[in-house]
Motif scaffolding. Structure first.
Motif, short mmCIF file in Angstrom:
data_model
loop_
_atom_site.label_atom_id
_atom_site.label_comp_id
_atom_site.label_asym_id
_atom_site.label_seq_id
_atom_site.Cartn_x
_atom_site.Cartn_y
_atom_site.Cartn_z
N LEU A 1 1.97 0.12 -11.39
CA LEU A 1 3.28 0.54 -10.88
C LEU A 1 4.37 0.09 -11.84
O LEU A 1 5.32 0.82 -12.13
CB LEU A 1 3.51 -0.03 -9.48
N LEU B 1 2.01 1.83 -3.57
CA LEU B 1 0.92 2.33 -4.42
C LEU B 1 0.61 3.78 -4.10
O LEU B 1 0.39 4.61 -5.00
CB LEU B 1 -0.32 1.45 -4.24
N LYS C 1 -2.90 2.24 -8.67
CA LYS C 1 -3.86 1.38 -8.01
C LYS C 1 -3.45 -0.09 -7.94
O LYS C 1 -3.92 -0.83 -7.07
CB LYS C 1 -5.22 1.47 -8.73
N THR C 2 -2.62 -0.52 -8.85
CA THR C 2 -2.27 -1.93 -8.94
C THR C 2 -0.78 -2.10 -9.15
O THR C 2 -0.09 -1.18 -9.62
CB THR C 2 -3.00 -2.61 -10.10
N GLN D 1 0.82 -1.20 0.00
CA GLN D 1 0.00 0.00 0.00
C GLN D 1 0.86 1.26 0.00
O GLN D 1 0.51 2.26 -0.64
CB GLN D 1 -0.93 -0.01 1.21
#
Length: 554
Positions: free
Chosen positions: A110, A99, A105-106, A96
């Motif tokens: 990334l 991100l 978001k995923t 997290q």
């Protein structure tokens, strides 16, 4: 895209990485082979692979953490990891955090961002920082003993891994933790490139009698000095270039640890300087600000070794560099400090091992992710010799009885510059401070007056108070010559008034001429001489009278 992942690998690992990149969609990592034409796909038959760390240096424990996972296939001859997901090597908090940091978001998103040309070195450092600080307890594989080809971590599914040294395994070792981001789409091999600092130590001697191999200013591995004479030690930290330092999540720290034997007393810091290559490639040398280092000494009890620590908590602050400047280049930190030998120092009268020692090691940050994790260099020791000159006063000859009460002073080679001494216990020591009032040396009932703690050199001993009835001796010139190397005095000789001698010198007082005394032989001699003079005078008177009679005709 391959070039972006080369940059990513270099920053994450600060070492040579496998050439990795993105190919196809944002959800597929692949090795770009440059192939063109019709798309073909093939699933490799191997289920697991290995990572070999090409190092035979013992003491490491390497752990592999899977950062990205996915489906592995060969597409147009390129090895591809598609359907990218998080591996189990990162904690949920770490996932997290990544991100959030990069506003995606995923993990696939990334991956797409990291493959772009706009992804900067600073962002790569941020990625490595967060990943390194948020590794999970799930270790995909480990290796703690090097084999014939190095450390081998086997049984790894396809993916991308962070491999690093297990924390707390290299404390106080002359080693640094390493970290790699490694593509495992087949067996992989990496070579560690983390470097560690080294430390050197020197002691300064007079140029005229410095040991063989000393530099032009007399700095070498051994020296000889008088007790209470100020001299200097020099410690140097050589910190080689290492891009890993730019990945550290905390200030890069170095600390000198000096241990002085009981016969050496610390004085004060003379200078602390740092040198490095500036932006123009020229060497920059500056004084380290006093606020950028601390000095502490500790002695448990008098007459025991002293520990001196010089702590530089931030290499960046010591160099005066701002937060954006790289500290991955080479640095040299040099500390010069004052010291002197004290009454506990070993003194020699013949060749032998020197036990007045000063030993240093250097502690240094060695883990980018763990503050307080320190490696340590091997020790480096230097040696300081000093000498004892014994004197014995005799009456009449060098084998005559001991003569007490004679008083002496010590001078330099010119015979006029006095070297003041003070007495402590049974010995005289050179004075170099106001704590001890200078005194004359006095021969005891055994005739002795012994001087502890002289440097090699030329000295003149003068008698300033002579016992009654004795002649004052002429000044005596003594030359002490010493050769020392690698912790040993290999030759120690002395000359006395240009004649071969030793560090045990016999001084002689002869008696004065004996004057007459009442009732003594001298008085009788005067009586005899007086009678002879009277007889001679009488004879002369008789001769004169006879001559007068002849003149008068008698």
């Amino acid at each position: 895209m391959q070039s972006a992942w080369k940059k990513f690998a270099a920053t994450m690992a600060a070492a040579a990485m496998c050439a990795i990149g993105f190919a196809g969609t944002s959800s597929a990592f692949a090795e770009d082979t440059g192939s063109t034409g019709t798309s073909t796909s093939q699933t490799p038959t191997a289920a697991t692979y290995s990572i070999t760390i090409n190092s035979m240096e013992t003491g490491h424990t390497y752990n592999a953490y899977q950062i990205f996972a996915g489906d592995y296939a060969l597409v147009n001859g390129a090895r591809v990891l598609s359907n990218v997901t998080w591996g189990d090597g990162l904690t949920a908090a770490g996932q997290q955090a990544l991100l959030k940091q990069f506003d995606v978001k995923t993990p696939a998103a990334l991956a797409e961002l990291m493959a772009s040309e706009s992804f900067t070195d600073a962002q790569l450092n941020e990625f490595s920082t967060i990943a390194g600080k948020n590794l999970s307890t799930t270790v995909a594989g480990t290796a703690s003993t090097p084999g014939t080809s190095g450390y081998v971590i086997s049984g790894l599914p396809a993916g991308y891994y962070l491999v690093n040294d297990q924390s707390n395994t290299l404390t106080d070792e002359n080693k640094a933790y390493t970290g790699y981001i490694i593509q495992v789409l087949g067996d992989a091999t990496v070579t560690p490139k983390s470097s560690v600092p080294s430390v050197d130590k020197k002691v300064q001697d007079e140029k005229a009698d410095a040991e063989a191999g000393s530099d032009a200013d007399g700095w070498g591995d051994s020296a000889d000095h008088a007790i209470n004479e100020n001299f200097q030690f020099k410690v140097t930290a050589n910190i080689p270039a290492d891009p890993t330092r730019d990945m550290y999540q905390h200030p890069y720290r170095v600390q000198f640890n000096d241990t002085m034997s009981a016969g050496i007393t610390y004085g004060s810091i003379s200078s602390v300087q740092i040198s490095y290559a500036g932006a123009d490639g020229k060497t920059v040398t500056n004084d380290v600000p006093k606020a950028a280092y601390t000095v502490n000494t500790s002695t448990v009890t008098a007459g025991t070794p002293t520990m001196l620590t010089i702590n530089i908590p931030s290499l960046r602050a010591a160099a005066g560099l701002d937060a954006t400047a790289s500290i991955g280049g080479a640095f040299t930190i040099t500390v010069i400090y004052n010291a002197h030998l004290n009454e506990n120092a070993q003194v020699l009268q013949q060749p032998g091992a020197i036990t007045n020692t000063n030993t240093v090691n250097l502690q240094f940050s060695n883990n980018p992710y763990v503050q307080g994790s320190l490696g340590k260099t091997p020790d480096k020791t230097v040696y300081v010799a000093s000498f004892q000159l014994n004197g014995t006063k005799h009456a009449g000859s060098e084998t005559g009885p001991a003569l007490a009460g004679a008083q002496f002073q010590l001078f330099e080679a010119d015979g006029t510059t006095q070297i003041p001494v003070y007495k402590s216990g049974d010995f005289y020591y050179p004075v170099a401070n106001t704590e001890n009032a200078p005194v004359n040396m006095v021969s005891g009932t055994d005739g002795q007056f012994n001087i502890k703690g002289l440097d090699a050199g030329t000295y003149v001993v003068k008698e300033v108070v002579t016992p009654a009835g004795y002649n004052t001796m002429d000044p005596v010139t003594i030359v002490i010559s010493a050769t020392h190397l690698q912790g040993n005095v290999t030759a120690l000789t002395a000359t006395v008034n240009n004649e071969p001698g030793s560090l045990n010198v016999d001084y002689v007082n002869t008696t004065g001429a004996e004057l007459p005394s009442t009732g003594g032989q001298g008085l009788r001699m005067f009586y005899t001489v007086g009678a002879a003079i009277v007889l001679i005078a009488g004879a002369g008177l008789v001769v004169a009278l006879m001559r007068r009679r002849k003149v008068n005709g008698r």
